[in-house]
Write a protein that holds these residues in place. Structure first.
Motif, PDB file in Angstrom:
ATOM      1  N   ALA A  75       0.904  -1.241  -0.233  1.00 43.77           N
ATOM      2  CA  ALA A  75       0.118   0.089   0.032  1.00 43.77           C
ATOM      3  C   ALA A  75       0.887   1.314   0.109  1.00 43.77           C
ATOM      4  CB  ALA A  75      -1.012   0.058   1.248  1.00 43.77           C
ATOM      5  N   THR A  76       0.279   2.347  -0.234  1.00 47.01           N
ATOM      6  CA  THR A  76       0.961   3.594  -0.288  1.00 47.01           C
ATOM      7  C   THR A  76       0.938   4.056   1.106  1.00 47.01           C
ATOM      8  OG1 THR A  76       0.072   4.135  -2.469  1.00 47.01           O
ATOM      9  CG2 THR A  76       0.750   6.060  -0.958  1.00 47.01           C
ATOM     10  N   THR A 119       3.354   3.125  -3.782  1.00 46.56           N
ATOM     11  CA  THR A 119       3.903   1.883  -3.937  1.00 46.56           C
ATOM     12  C   THR A 119       4.582   1.715  -5.170  1.00 46.56           C
ATOM     13  OG1 THR A 119       2.178   0.911  -2.426  1.00 46.56           O
ATOM     14  CG2 THR A 119       3.285  -0.504  -3.928  1.00 46.56           C
TER      15      THR A 119
END
Length: 124
Positions: free
Chosen positions: A69-70, A80
């Protein structure tokens, strides 16, 4: 990486909305809800398909699988797939066609599922 997949559904005429604020540039998921003639609702949730942007087992693929995930903090975010991808071809930007994975749910007025969820490759 290979070119975008062949979509099984063309959903570009559907109205999908991102739940992110307008200022967000990396829109990885969108939703669409339609009331059907029989009173049911069709809920579609679209997830950006990045398989044509990332080569299998590449460095970025391994990193994305590990991180998942970011990351967001009060002062910055770490995308990401990197900002150029996340803010461009890996984002549901307004007016841009994107390959996607779409989960479709048929929901009765009482909220119960009318059928098993369906998964489609699509163009949104």
């Amino acid at each position: 990486p290979a070119g975008p997949h062949r979509a099984t559904l063309d959903l570009r005429a559907d109205r999908f909305e991102a739940l992110d604020p307008p200022s967000v540039q990396d829109r990885e998921d969108v939703v669409s809800v339609a009331r059907l003639a029989n009173g049911w609702f069709r809920l579609r949730v679209g997830f950006i398909d990045v398989t044509h942007l990332v080569a299998p087992r590449s460095r970025i693929d391994r990193y994305a699988q590990r991180v998942g995930a970011t990351y967001y903090s009060a002062t910055r975010k770490i995308a990401t797939l990197g900002a150029p991808r996340a803010h461009g071809p890996a984002s549901f930007l307004p007016g841009c066609d994107r390959p996607a994975w779409v989960v479709e749910l048929m929901v009765r007025p009482d909220g119960s599922l009318a059928a098993a969820p369906a998964l489609h490759r699509a163009l949104i």
